[in-house]
Enzyme design. Structure first.
Site, PDB file in Angstrom:
ATOM      1  N   ARG A 101     -12.745  -3.998  -7.124  1.00 25.89           N
ATOM      2  CA  ARG A 101     -12.347  -4.782  -5.952  1.00 25.89           C
ATOM      3  C   ARG A 101     -13.569  -5.152  -5.116  1.00 25.89           C
ATOM      4  O   ARG A 101     -14.413  -4.306  -4.835  1.00 25.89           O
ATOM      5  CB  ARG A 101     -11.388  -3.905  -5.140  1.00 25.89           C
ATOM      6  N   ASP A 106       2.494  -6.193   7.520  1.00 25.27           N
ATOM      7  CA  ASP A 106       1.287  -5.375   7.613  1.00 25.27           C
ATOM      8  C   ASP A 106       0.094  -6.302   7.396  1.00 25.27           C
ATOM      9  O   ASP A 106       0.005  -6.974   6.361  1.00 25.27           O
ATOM     10  CB  ASP A 106       1.326  -4.258   6.558  1.00 25.27           C
ATOM     11  N   TYR A 136     -10.342  -0.918  11.184  1.00 17.75           N
ATOM     12  CA  TYR A 136     -11.604  -0.452  10.572  1.00 17.75           C
ATOM     13  C   TYR A 136     -11.971  -1.242   9.329  1.00 17.75           C
ATOM     14  O   TYR A 136     -13.007  -0.996   8.735  1.00 17.75           O
ATOM     15  CB  TYR A 136     -11.540   1.047  10.234  1.00 17.75           C
ATOM     16  N   LYS A 137     -11.114  -2.191   8.894  1.00 18.10           N
ATOM     17  CA  LYS A 137     -11.442  -2.996   7.717  1.00 18.10           C
ATOM     18  C   LYS A 137     -12.206  -4.246   8.175  1.00 18.10           C
ATOM     19  O   LYS A 137     -13.340  -4.139   8.595  1.00 18.10           O
ATOM     20  CB  LYS A 137     -10.163  -3.303   6.944  1.00 18.10           C
ATOM     21  N   PHE A 159       0.860  -1.186   0.000  1.00 15.96           N
ATOM     22  CA  PHE A 159       0.000   0.000   0.000  1.00 15.96           C
ATOM     23  C   PHE A 159       0.897   1.236   0.000  1.00 15.96           C
ATOM     24  O   PHE A 159       1.892   1.284   0.730  1.00 15.96           O
ATOM     25  CB  PHE A 159      -0.875  -0.032   1.255  1.00 15.96           C
TER      26      PHE A 159
END
Ligand code: PLP
Length: 399
Positions: free
Chosen positions: A358, A186, A211-212, A115
């Site tokens: 996605r 990560d 939060y995912k 990312f």
């Protein structure tokens, strides 16, 4: 299967008539979260005021919730703490890892599937250190071969946010250690998405967001893991007062706190953590092996349905189970417009530049029927070219 996914689904507040395949970007609202936050605001902040730090346990939240997340990622008790954003936690982990690295080694090895913020933070840190480190970014498939004796730190995201490709964490960690490198994993697209066993793979550092797939809500704090064998040796670069051994002694200079506590920085986001605490209750009856089995069923089903009807969409996600996380991505030059058309039809995924559609698959609240319905809608959008409208071409600020 011992996990009751119909029961977990009932714990979420999902808008009627919407199929949400974007929980890999922002998890939905757990029903209990609003009440928990209201309690924290009204009963704790409102009534206890400053006393809440002790009486309501606010000061212990970062380690207490860290342990709750730790159980989902195979971390030893007392090895995970919450706070700040993931970008900050990446910076902290990398700074401490470089500090522990073999002297003279200059390379931070990462991959082009990482990312951007992880790579940006590494660039910024390397610049500030001014010690000539090099950020070496190779293709995801080339990481193992690039691991040699020049590498100080191997810094990777286990599951690629765009393609869903998954690294072999155990094999790469073992190879990194064999070459004398420190590892940072990560887990942004792993925690709550698939089984992770940090202790078993012998990971050094890990970071991730809540939060995912963990459904902690927008702005929920990040987490950091430091292996217990290193935790009392790492030097925190962000030496904030709450990572001090005795914050309330107000000493003039910094002494690191015990173990993982030293990775705290400043005042924790108490209200966000109240929401996250409620979100973590959902995981109580969930076996990660069941979650993984269900996730693979759902992703296989989606891939098969789309490939059977939409040859114009190119699968970007590896087919092999062991090579993928819990998302499916397709490429198409009109990816952005296609996603806008899908959202207008009630199927929410997202778009990642330059051409990725996605879809995140989250067994906690996504059923096989949802997946069949979402696939049918996407097939319809493609066959009827419903995306080919001017209003779907203008990109919003957040995609
Ligand atoms: C989502 C994500 C981030 C986001 O970082 P924030 O600081 O929380 O905005 C960082 N890294 C990875 C790999 C991600 O998937």
């Amino acid at each position: 299967m011992s996990t009751d996914f119909a029961a977990t689904r009932a714990l979420f507040d999902l808008p009627e008539g919407l199929i949400y395949l974007d929980g890999n970007s922002l998890g939905p609202l757990p029903r209990a979260a609003a009440g928990r936050v209201a309690e924290s605001v009204i009963d704790e902040w409102g009534q206890m005021l400053i006393g809440g730090w002790n009486a309501a346990g606010w000061m212990d939240q970062p380690a207490r919730l860290g342990d709750r997340i730790g159980r989902l990622i195979g971390a030893e008790p007392g090895s995970v703490v919450l706070g700040d954003t993931l970008s900050i936690k990446v910076y902290q982990a990398l700074a401490s890892a470089l500090d522990l690295a073999v002297p003279g080694r200059q390379v931070v090895l990462s991959d082009s599937g990482n990312f951007p913020t992880d790579l940006y933070m590494a660039e910024g840190l390397i610049h500030s250190l001014g010690r000539g480190h090099e950020l070496r970014v190779v293709a995801p498939e080339a990481v193992a071969a690039a691991l040699d004796e020049s590498v100080a730190v191997l810094m990777l995201t286990e599951v690629d946010y765009r393609t869903g490709r998954r690294h072999d964490m155990a094999a790469l960690t073992a190879k990194a250690h064999e070459k004398g490198a420190i590892t940072i994993w990560d887990l942004a697209h792993s925690a709550g998405a698939l089984p992770v066993d940090l202790a078993a793979v012998g990971a050094d550092f890990a970071v991730g967001c809540s939060y995912k797939y963990l459904n902690g809500g927008p702005g929920a704090p990040a987490f950091i893991y430091v292996a217990p064998r290193l935790a009392d040796r790492v030097r925190p670069a962000l030496s904030g007062w709450l990572g001090h051994d005795a914050p309330f002694a107000f000493e003039p200079s910094y002494r690191p706190g015990r173990g993982i506590e030293r990775m705290r920085v400043g005042t924790p986001p108490v209200l966000q953590m109240a929401a996250l605490d409620a979100a973590l209750d959902v995981w109580e009856g969930v076996a990660m092996a069941d979650l993984r089995a269900r996730s693979l069923e759902l992703t296989d089903q989606f891939i098969a349905d789309i490939e059977a009807a939409c040859p114009m969409l190119t699968l970007a996600t590896p087919r092999a189970h062991e090579l993928r996380g819990s998302q499916v991505s397709f490429r198409h030059p009109q990816g952005y417009a296609i996603m806008q058309a899908l959202i207008a039809e009630g199927v929410v995924g997202d778009f990642r530049a330059p051409d990725i559609l996605r879809f995140g698959f989250t067994p906690l609240y996504t059923s096989g029927d949802d997946v069949a319905m979402a696939a049918a809608v996407l097939v319809d959008v493609m066959r009827q070219e419903l995306w080919d409208r001017p209003e779907y071409l203008t990109r919003a600020r957040v995609t």
